[in-house]
Design a protein around this motif. Structure first.
Motif, short mmCIF file in Angstrom:
data_model
loop_
_atom_site.label_atom_id
_atom_site.label_comp_id
_atom_site.label_asym_id
_atom_site.label_seq_id
_atom_site.Cartn_x
_atom_site.Cartn_y
_atom_site.Cartn_z
N PRO A 29 82.19 -52.94 59.16
CA PRO A 29 82.00 -53.03 57.71
C PRO A 29 82.85 -54.10 57.03
O PRO A 29 82.59 -54.42 55.87
N TYR A 30 83.87 -54.62 57.72
CA TYR A 30 84.87 -55.42 57.01
C TYR A 30 84.92 -56.88 57.45
O TYR A 30 85.75 -57.63 56.92
N VAL A 31 84.11 -57.30 58.38
CA VAL A 31 84.17 -58.68 58.86
C VAL A 31 83.78 -59.63 57.74
O VAL A 31 84.54 -60.55 57.36
N TYR A 32 82.59 -59.46 57.16
CA TYR A 32 82.15 -60.33 56.07
C TYR A 32 83.08 -60.18 54.87
O TYR A 32 83.48 -61.18 54.24
N ALA A 33 83.44 -58.93 54.53
CA ALA A 33 84.29 -58.69 53.36
C ALA A 33 85.64 -59.38 53.51
O ALA A 33 86.18 -59.94 52.53
N LEU A 34 86.22 -59.37 54.71
CA LEU A 34 87.51 -60.02 54.93
C LEU A 34 87.39 -61.53 54.78
O LEU A 34 88.22 -62.17 54.12
N TYR A 35 86.35 -62.11 55.38
CA TYR A 35 86.17 -63.56 55.25
C TYR A 35 85.97 -63.95 53.79
O TYR A 35 86.49 -64.98 53.32
N ALA A 36 85.20 -63.16 53.05
CA ALA A 36 84.99 -63.44 51.64
C ALA A 36 86.28 -63.30 50.85
O ALA A 36 86.55 -64.07 49.91
N ALA A 37 87.12 -62.31 51.20
CA ALA A 37 88.40 -62.12 50.52
C ALA A 37 89.34 -63.30 50.77
O ALA A 37 90.18 -63.61 49.91
N TYR A 38 89.19 -63.95 51.90
CA TYR A 38 89.98 -65.14 52.19
C TYR A 38 89.50 -66.36 51.40
O TYR A 38 90.15 -67.40 51.40
N GLY A 39 88.34 -66.25 50.76
CA GLY A 39 87.83 -67.33 49.93
C GLY A 39 86.87 -68.28 50.61
O GLY A 39 86.55 -69.33 50.05
#
Length: 570
Positions: free
Chosen positions: A142-152
């Motif tokens: 659940p967090y792969v895309y969300a983490l990359y997006a959080a990194y900008g």
């Protein structure tokens, strides 16, 4: 109310002041319950499914998840109410979990074979390790895309990372079976854990090149997860312990039911740890981040470390067939490919089945990439772990429905209904994606849950259909040929610059294509003899089908037994 004595008022005041600095006994009990729940969920995900497959684990999750919310309230009742009414995502947990429990219980695996001495010990030894290692995979999803997006990172950069993981899994997956047989299944399972630990560690770095390395190691690890563990289990079951084939089917049933239950537990556990710590760099300007979306990856590392220890202590090493058999398989590679292509040319059902698989699974991988941004909202922060758990509940309901309707409906008819429902799901999702975020989150989530239900029905059903249509002699080769158009579809959808609504429209078109081709399979006049595993005679050419050498065991047999996917598959 009568005035209280001065001494009593002073005593009450002191108690109230102390209560502000130190929680009451009731509050402390709920804090302890929350901590115990966070520690118990990963262990429960491994142990309880074996003792009582569905109800006990999911009832524990019902107790464990609100414990975190109870820490912020004044009592247990407030914690439960706050958790399940936080937003419409949390409101769906109870009804979907109830459906998953009931259907999972009705479709629970069973066997009529006598349980011999040593089987339960072997079953627990494998299932516990398998649950820990597959939990590490589910925790990240659940967090792969969300983490990359959080990194900008931009969407196209995230797409490139996803394609890198998919490509690594594809390339290594083509020879992972041979590598595993030669190097040793136990060693390869340990190598899976090491590679995935390295992949999880890279998630702490806001450095694109390091994240790319992590995607490659994660893709290699994913290809090993759904081949090495199964190969080890089958060899131990059939050769070392000489258990019956009926018990092997029972083992597979337990294995994949545990997988779905662990996926649900992983989603809720990942959400708990992601909410518990603040996401940010360890120091201003640092590229090393901790907390927030990084925490589920740290929890996955913990599961993998425990898995390594258990594998080293409890498992024995085993190997595949080597020597002349391996040389014969290598020398016959070209003949196998030519025979597989010839089969697709003369058997319309086999060709149409390839289109069906590429269309459905291509849309599935595109969905894996797009569901996270599709549910992004400024007004309702998406709880990605809870959403993932809801997806897995819907998928488990679909798999259980496929089992329960096995004797009531033909496999092809189930797949026809599945593709029709999937088409409707993506048609709805494409319309919901056109509008402003926040207005159609419920509609998008409903469409996604419907598609996840379809995925649960699809995998066991298409596994049966593949076993009926594709002959045994060329099965591994044909399965690999099916991946060629699938890979083309996935890479094209992920690397294109189309909008999300357009991508969902293309997914709907792919499901419509699968529906039409499945109707063609139903009514096609096959050129095979009608018996699974019997190869038709070739009309022309030098190599008769009945002389095709038997290929090596397919390394993706997990997919025909209900294998699911994660972000690291893409």
């Amino acid at each position: 109310r009568r005035p209280e004595p001065l001494a009593r008022r002073d005593s009450v005041a002191r108690v109230r002041l102390q209560g502000r600095a130190r929680p009451s006994a009731c509050a402390r009990s709920h804090t302890v319950a929350g901590a115990a729940a966070r520690l118990a969920m990963p262990a429960a995900a491994t142990a309880l499914p074996m003792l009582s497959p569905s109800p006990l684990l999911l009832l524990l999750l019902l107790w464990a998840a609100p414990a975190q919310a109870a820490e912020q309230g004044s009592g247990a009742e407030e914690g439960w109410a706050a958790f399940f009414s936080r937003d419409f995502y949390h409101m769906l947990i109870l009804p979907l979990m109830l459906a998953a429990v009931v259907l999972g219980y009705l479709a629970r695996p069973s066997t009529d074979d006598e349980i011999p001495a040593g089987f339960r010990k072997f079953q627990y030894t494998y299932i516990v390790v398998w649950a820990l290692c597959v939990a590490a995979d589910w925790l990240q999803g659940p967090y792969v895309y969300a983490l990359y997006a959080a990194y900008g990172f931009e969407s196209y950069e995230i797409a490139q990372l996803f394609v890198a993981g998919f490509g690594a899994s594809l390339v290594f997956g083509s020879f992972v079976g041979t590598f595993t047989d030669k190097f040793g299944r136990k060693r390869c399972c340990i190598m899976y854990c090491i590679l995935y630990i390295a992949s999880c560690m890279t998630k702490h770095f806001k450095v694109y090149s390091i994240l790319m390395i992590g995607r490659v190691t994660g893709g290699i690890a994913t290809s090993m997860l759904f081949s090495c563990f199964e190969c080890w289990m089958v060899s131990e079951h059939m050769q070392r312990h000489n258990f019956s084939g009926g018990l092997l089917g029972y083992m597979f049933g337990m294995m994949f039911q545990v997988m779905y239950l662990v996926a649900i537990a992983s989603g809720l556990a990942g959400q708990t740890v992601a909410d518990a710590f603040t996401f940010g760099p360890i120091s201003p300007g640092s590229s090393f981040y901790t907390g927030g979306y990084c925490c589920p990856f740290d929890l996955a590392i913990g599961c993998l470390l425990v898995g390594i220890v258990l594998i080293m202590i409890l498992w024995e090493e085993n190997y595949g067939n080597q020597g002349s058999a391996e040389a014969d398989a290598t020398s016959g590679l070209v003949e196998n490919i030519r025979s597989g292509v010839s089969l697709l040319m003369v058997d319309r059902r086999a060709l149409l089945l390839g289109v069906v698989i590429s269309s459905f699974e291509g849309s599935m991988y595109a969905f894996v990439f797009n569901w996270t941004p599709a549910l992004r909202s400024e007004t309702t922060k998406p709880p990605y772990g809870v959403i993932f758990a809801l997806f897995m509940m819907a998928c488990m309901c679909g798999a259980s429905t496929s089992t329960l309707t096995g004797e009531l409906a033909k496999t092809t008819h189930r797949l026809l209904a599945t593709f029709a429902a999937g088409f409707i799901a993506f048609a709805i999702a494409s319309q919901a994606a056109y509008r402003t975020y926040g207005e159609n989150l419920g509609l998008s989530l409903s469409a996604f849950l419907l598609f996840e239900f379809c995925c649960g029905v699809y995998f066991p059903s298409v596994g049966v259909l593949k076993s009926e249509v594709v002959p045994e002699q060329v099965r591994g080769t044909v399965y690999n040929l099916y991946r060629v158009p699938l890979n083309t579809i996935v890479v094209s959808l992920l690397l294109s610059s189309i909008s999300m609504a357009t991508c969902f429209k293309l997914n709907a078109l792919l499901l419509l294509t699968a529906l039409v081709c499945m109707a063609g399979i139903v009514y096609a006049s096959s050129m095979t003899s009608g018996v699974a595993g019997v190869v038709p005679k070739e009309k022309s050419g030098n190599v008769p089908y009945d002389e095709v050498p038997k290929v090596a065991e397919d390394t993706e047999m997990a997919s025909i037994l209900g294998r699911r996917r994660t972000n690291d598959d893409v």
